[in-house]
Structures are given as C-alpha cells and as structure tokens.
Write a protein that holds these residues in place. Structure first.
Motif, PDB file in Angstrom:
ATOM      1  N   UNK A   1     -12.086  -7.570  -3.906  1.00  0.00           N
ATOM      2  CA  UNK A   1     -11.371  -6.873  -2.829  1.00  0.00           C
ATOM      3  C   UNK A   1     -10.073  -7.577  -2.454  1.00  0.00           C
ATOM      4  N   UNK A   2     -10.062  -8.919  -2.522  1.00  0.00           N
ATOM      5  CA  UNK A   2      -8.887  -9.664  -2.063  1.00  0.00           C
ATOM      6  C   UNK A   2      -7.755  -9.698  -3.085  1.00  0.00           C
ATOM      7  N   UNK A   3      -7.935  -9.003  -4.212  1.00  0.00           N
ATOM      8  CA  UNK A   3      -6.855  -8.898  -5.206  1.00  0.00           C
ATOM      9  C   UNK A   3      -6.314  -7.475  -5.308  1.00  0.00           C
ATOM     10  N   UNK A   4      -6.867  -6.595  -4.505  1.00  0.00           N
ATOM     11  CA  UNK A   4      -6.447  -5.194  -4.563  1.00  0.00           C
ATOM     12  C   UNK A   4      -5.573  -4.876  -3.353  1.00  0.00           C
ATOM     13  N   UNK A   5      -4.266  -4.758  -3.588  1.00  0.00           N
ATOM     14  CA  UNK A   5      -3.327  -4.385  -2.536  1.00  0.00           C
ATOM     15  C   UNK A   5      -2.448  -3.255  -3.048  1.00  0.00           C
ATOM     16  N   UNK A   6      -1.413  -2.897  -2.293  1.00  0.00           N
ATOM     17  CA  UNK A   6      -0.558  -1.768  -2.669  1.00  0.00           C
ATOM     18  C   UNK A   6       0.087  -1.975  -4.035  1.00  0.00           C
ATOM     19  N   UNK A   7       0.581  -3.193  -4.296  1.00  0.00           N
ATOM     20  CA  UNK A   7       1.234  -3.468  -5.579  1.00  0.00           C
ATOM     21  C   UNK A   7       0.248  -3.351  -6.732  1.00  0.00           C
ATOM     22  N   UNK A   8      -0.983  -3.853  -6.522  1.00  0.00           N
ATOM     23  CA  UNK A   8      -2.011  -3.770  -7.559  1.00  0.00           C
ATOM     24  C   UNK A   8      -2.321  -2.306  -7.873  1.00  0.00           C
ATOM     25  N   UNK A   9      -2.440  -1.498  -6.838  1.00  0.00           N
ATOM     26  CA  UNK A   9      -2.781  -0.092  -7.031  1.00  0.00           C
ATOM     27  C   UNK A   9      -1.708   0.636  -7.833  1.00  0.00           C
ATOM     28  N   UNK A  10      -0.455   0.312  -7.586  1.00  0.00           N
ATOM     29  CA  UNK A  10       0.635   0.946  -8.337  1.00  0.00           C
ATOM     30  C   UNK A  10       0.542   0.563  -9.810  1.00  0.00           C
TER      31      UNK A  10
ATOM     32  N   UNK B   1     -12.701  -6.836   3.735  1.00  0.00           N
ATOM     33  CA  UNK B   1     -12.356  -5.441   4.029  1.00  0.00           C
ATOM     34  C   UNK B   1     -11.375  -4.896   3.004  1.00  0.00           C
ATOM     35  N   UNK B   2     -11.434  -3.610   2.725  1.00  0.00           N
ATOM     36  CA  UNK B   2     -10.503  -3.019   1.763  1.00  0.00           C
ATOM     37  C   UNK B   2      -9.100  -2.916   2.341  1.00  0.00           C
ATOM     38  N   UNK B   3      -8.096  -3.060   1.474  1.00  0.00           N
ATOM     39  CA  UNK B   3      -6.717  -2.885   1.901  1.00  0.00           C
ATOM     40  C   UNK B   3      -6.492  -1.424   2.294  1.00  0.00           C
ATOM     41  N   UNK B   4      -5.861  -1.157   3.445  1.00  0.00           N
ATOM     42  CA  UNK B   4      -5.613   0.235   3.856  1.00  0.00           C
ATOM     43  C   UNK B   4      -4.840   1.049   2.823  1.00  0.00           C
ATOM     44  N   UNK B   5      -4.119   0.360   1.922  1.00  0.00           N
ATOM     45  CA  UNK B   5      -3.366   1.074   0.894  1.00  0.00           C
ATOM     46  C   UNK B   5      -4.263   1.921   0.013  1.00  0.00           C
ATOM     47  N   UNK B   6      -5.545   1.527  -0.104  1.00  0.00           N
ATOM     48  CA  UNK B   6      -6.488   2.303  -0.917  1.00  0.00           C
ATOM     49  C   UNK B   6      -6.605   3.730  -0.388  1.00  0.00           C
ATOM     50  N   UNK B   7      -6.570   3.862   0.946  1.00  0.00           N
ATOM     51  CA  UNK B   7      -6.805   5.167   1.565  1.00  0.00           C
ATOM     52  C   UNK B   7      -5.525   6.000   1.700  1.00  0.00           C
ATOM     53  N   UNK B   8      -4.413   5.411   1.333  1.00  0.00           N
ATOM     54  CA  UNK B   8      -3.158   6.173   1.340  1.00  0.00           C
ATOM     55  C   UNK B   8      -2.618   6.377  -0.070  1.00  0.00           C
TER      56      UNK B   8
ATOM     57  N   UNK C   1      -9.295  10.046  -4.803  1.00  0.00           N
ATOM     58  CA  UNK C   1     -10.638  10.066  -4.223  1.00  0.00           C
ATOM     59  C   UNK C   1     -11.204   8.654  -4.077  1.00  0.00           C
ATOM     60  N   UNK C   2     -11.983   8.447  -3.010  1.00  0.00           N
ATOM     61  CA  UNK C   2     -12.607   7.149  -2.754  1.00  0.00           C
ATOM     62  C   UNK C   2     -14.086   7.368  -2.433  1.00  0.00           C
ATOM     63  N   UNK C   3     -14.949   6.568  -3.071  1.00  0.00           N
ATOM     64  CA  UNK C   3     -16.378   6.577  -2.778  1.00  0.00           C
ATOM     65  C   UNK C   3     -16.779   5.198  -2.286  1.00  0.00           C
ATOM     66  N   UNK C   4     -17.352   5.116  -1.097  1.00  0.00           N
ATOM     67  CA  UNK C   4     -17.865   3.864  -0.559  1.00  0.00           C
ATOM     68  C   UNK C   4     -19.373   3.827  -0.674  1.00  0.00           C
ATOM     69  N   UNK C   5     -19.914   2.755  -1.266  1.00  0.00           N
ATOM     70  CA  UNK C   5     -21.351   2.612  -1.478  1.00  0.00           C
ATOM     71  C   UNK C   5     -21.899   1.528  -0.566  1.00  0.00           C
TER      72      UNK C   5
END
Length: 524
Positions: A42-51, A74-81, A85-89
């Motif tokens: 989780x701590x390596x996933x940010x807006x730049x990673x997602x792009x 906690x997940x970076x808010x960028x995931x939700x913007x 689709x997002x699935x939380x387990x």
C-alpha cells in the motif's frame, strides 16, 4: 514493479497489499482466470505509480490492522479518483470506507470462519450466486466492521454478523466485501471475483502461457543480445523450465551448471543430465562435488548451519565452474513471483526467518553478472503450465518440490554418506509405491525422513537396534498451508514392509500426520 515490457500488451489489475496472509491467493485466483495482476504494498501505490502501472481495476487486500490505529495502513486517495473499478476485501473494505467518509467500529461484531450471506438487492456483482436455499457460504475473518457506509454506497448482501457483508457504489464501480472471496471456503469465491473483473471491470482474460512464452523469449533475446548466460540447474521444476525457455531464446549462448552435492534423490543426477545434455542438447557442466559437501557437513547437526554450509559451498563451486567457462555476462535464476512479493515487506521491515532458503542469490554481487529471471512474473502452477508449453516431459513438470539442501534436511542431526544412502533407498521405495498406487499427482509432496533414533526390533529371532524412518505426504495448493495425505493402513503397511525388508539399517517406520501450521512441510 515487474518488467512492464512483458505485460504492457495485457489488461492489468493492481492488488494493493495491506498485509493479509492470503493476498497471494487473490492473485492466483485471477491468474487462473486469465487476468494479469501484480501485488504491491500500500505504501508504494500513489498517484504517480497509478499512472505508470495503468490498472484497469484495483483490489484492496485484507490485513491484520484496524483503521482507527494511529499508524493504520490506508490506501492513497488517488486510487478512488483514478476512474477505475475498486474492490475492497475485508480490511480493504473498511479502509475504503474510512478514506471515503464512512465509519468503522471494532470489537462489537466479530465473525471468524464459515458464514452465510443473503442477497438484499440485485447487482451484477452477485450474478450466478444464491442458486440454492440457505444463502451463500463465505469465509469471514474480522473483528472490526463497517458501521456506516460512505456516500453513494448501498448494501447488496448481508449476514447475521455483518449487515454490510457486500456493499456497492455502482455509479463509481466501487465494491466491498467483509468476507474473503479468494479463499477456498468461500464456495463461489472464484465466481465473485470473476463478476468483478469481467462483469464490472470488463476484463476479457487475455493472460495465457502461450502469449507469455512468446513475450518472454523476445524479452530474453533483447536483454541478452550476443552475450553469454550461465544457469545453475538444481533438477527442480523452476530452474529446468527457466533453462529450456532461455535455450529456446538464445541457443548455445546458454551453459547450464549442475552441481551434485551427493544429497539428491535416487537417479536424480542421471535424469537431469539425460534431459538437458542428451534430449535438449543444452551445453551442460556436471560437477560431482559430493565429497566436498559431505566432508564439510561431517559433524554438523544444526539445521540452519547445514543449510548455510550447503549454500556457501554451492556458490563457491558454481563460481569456480563459471571461471573455467571463461566468464559469462548473465546469470539465469528461477526466481518466482512469490519470491518477489516476499522480498518486499508491507511494513518496510524484515520478515521473520522460519528457515533459510538455499538459492544462488549471493552470486550476482560476487560474479558481476546481470540477472536473467524469466519466471519472476509467475506462480508455481504457471511455471508448470509454461513447461508444458515448452514441451518438457510430464515426469519433470509434475515432480514434487525438492529442497535445495536435498536430503541433508531430511536427516535430522549429523549427515553422513551412509545415512544419505539409506534414506535415498527408502525414499525411492516410498515414491515407487505411491506411483504404483496412482497417488503421485494427488499429493503435493512426499518424502522420507531418517530419524536420529534407534529402536529395538526383532528380525529372524535376532534382536536388532536400528533406525526409525518417518514418512511424510501432504496435500496443498501452494505450500503455504498443507494437510497430511490420508493413506490407507494397507498402503502404509505395504510401504513399511518393503522398506524394512529392502533397506538395511531401518527397523521401524512411522507416518507423520501433522498439518501446516502448526508444523512445516519439511522437518528441518
């Protein structure tokens, strides 16, 4: 991140890891359904990673934390913007609610184990479920629970202990389950995940071994060019598949080195040499270093010291043989995706060492070679599938796992050549009877252990005082958990009789019925 050149032509799903012990099962389920996915902390996933990664969908894993802890992951808010689709387990559902404005409570609604959910409203996420009466069986493992949903969400399924068992925001294509669809005990877990990936996210399932083979060969050719590659063969599935794949890509630019430390199974060295040197015509150096290894192990009884001694000597022998070849530009290793995942801790700290693993990981720094790791995107079952694509014989592809230190860790206490020979003979009889009974492919791993214990026996009216042999056989999906195989007493009696009659020095045979956990599969 794994090599994007291998996966850029595929639809990709991102799994954000919050430390669940079963996160790998999510990936395995998806891969089995033809979906390429990667697990990242989780701590390596940010807006730049997602792009850069450009996922078509995101899954948030479970985890042991509580969202109300001061240091909660906690997940970076960028995931939700990101517009996907997002699935939380389980914890992923709770973390999603926490970030999006919902509320999570702890301790008042715990559920562990089997539960049954009932449908509240129709939704594509639930397609194909609830065919029978009594609800849908799922597997719960939570102490916290969602007590208030974020704006836009509604309940689509519930259980007696989880009123928000499945929640959805269809407009944004956000879903959350309080249970774990990835585990075996969620009866239709694979269907639930497929409903999300194919139904909600629109995946087509374009991840195949045939496509991977072609892409991996192209990548190896591009990486290696005209350079020379050296590969350490252990005789196991991983290094064998890696070697054949690399040879198909670059031919005689590959040389394999097989180091026999005198602790292999019966006939193993002959099989390895025959397959690679004779059948595939791959340049192979066969080194019989049994005297060196067995001499160094003389008097060594600590299991960690045995592993480290074997690992050190393997590096030294491999290094020496590489020098004789005039050097090489690349070192090939059979690194798998679980090795990549486990090398990165969610917390950023070191993982607990249960036991050391024998590998050639110390070689690159010493030998100044670049790594070629063509299997690092694959799970074990995918490696077997790739082996079939490459035409390897089933006798190699379907072999049970065998540890790098070999029989040394199946001889608790000090190792001697005599003990290794005794164990080798007994183990061959055991596996022969398993094959004759048609059980080999049902079992994940089967082997014998020569115990450092002698017991009194009677043979031909003469008192004996000889060794005890333990038999071990387990069923498993990936080796992370395992249960003992339920042999019949007739089978065990037949094996015990053959071993005692045919192997000098063994007068008693026992069967290990320990699961993992609490035990490990190997004894050392």
């Amino acid at each position: 991140m794994l090599d994007p050149e291998v996966t850029k032509h595929h639809e990709r799903l991102l799994i954000v890891d919050f430390g669940s012990q079963v996160t790998q099962l999510i990936a395995r389920r998806l891969r089995e359904d033809g979906i390429y996915c990667e697990i990242h902390p989780f701590n390596r996933v940010d807006a730049a990673f997602l792009v850069k990664f450009a996922p078509k969908a995101v899954i948030l894993s479970g985890g042991p934390s509580s969202v109300y802890w001061d240091d909660a992951p906690l997940p970076d808010p960028a995931i939700f913007s990101a517009g996907v689709p997002v699935l939380g387990i389980c914890y992923g559902q709770q973390a999603m609610m926490h970030v999006l404005g919902g509320h999570v409570e702890g301790g008042t609604s715990r559920e562990f184990g089997r539960a049954f959910i009932e449908k509240v409203v129709e939704d594509p996420f639930l397609d194909g479920l609830f065919a029978g009466a009594g609800g849908e069986q799922v597997w719960m493992s939570h102490g916290d629970h969602v007590s208030e949903m974020a704006s836009g969400f509604g309940v689509i399924a519930k259980s007696p202990g989880a009123p928000y068992a499945v929640i959805a925001d269809p407009e944004r294509r956000f879903y959350g389950t309080q249970f774990h669809p990835e585990v075996y005990h969620t009866t239709n877990g694979a269907r639930i995940l497929r409903n999300f990936t194919h139904g909600v996210a629109g995946f087509t399932g374009d991840w195949t071994m045939a496509a991977y083979k072609a892409e991996a060969i192209a990548r190896i050719q591009a990486q290696v060019g005209t350079g020379r590659v050296i590969c350490g063969l252990s005789g196991g599935v991983d290094s064998s598949v890696a070697a054949v794949l690399i040879h198909e890509a670059i031919g005689d630019q590959l040389t394999c080195v097989y180091v026999d430390h005198g602790l292999m199974r019966q006939g193993e060295s002959e099989q390895v040499v025959g397959l690679f040197r004779d059948h595939y015509n791959i340049p192979l150096v066969h080194v019989d270093a049994s005297d060196l290894f067995l001499g160094a192990l003389d008097g060594v009884s600590d299991p960690e010291q045995k592993r480290k001694t074997i690992g050190r000597l393997f590096i030294e022998v491999f290094d020496e043989e590489a020098g004789k070849l005039g050097g090489a530009d690349f070192l090939a290793q059979g690194t798998l995706y679980p090795d990549v995942i486990e090398s990165v801790s969610v917390s950023g700290g070191p993982s607990m060492t249960i036991k050391s693993h024998h590998n050639v990981g110390g070689l690159p720094e010493r030998m100044k070679m670049q790594l070629v790791e063509p299997l690092r995107e694959l799970f074990k079952d995918e490696v077997r599938a790739l082996g079939r694509e490459l035409g390897l014989p089933e006798s190699f592809i379907g072999r049970h796992p065998f540890p790098g230190p070999g029989l040394a860790i199946r001889i608790p206490g000090a190792v001697t050549r005599e003990k290794a020979d005794t164990l080798r003979k007994a183990d061959a009889i055991y596996l022969d009877e398993i094959r004759k009974a048609g059980l080999y492919d049902e079992i994940w791993q089967a082997f014998s252990v020569l115990l450092p214990v002698n017991t009194v026996g009677v043979m031909g009216d003469v008192r004996t005082y000889e060794a005890v042999l333990a038999l071990r056989a387990v069923t498993s999906v990936d080796g992370m958990t395992a249960d003992y195989y339920p042999f019949t007493h007739d089978f065990l009696g037949r094996v015990a009789t053959r071993i005692i009659n045919e192997v000098k020095g063994v007068s008693r045979v026992v069967y290990d019925v320990t699961s993992k956990p609490p035990g490990t599969i190997e004894w050392e």
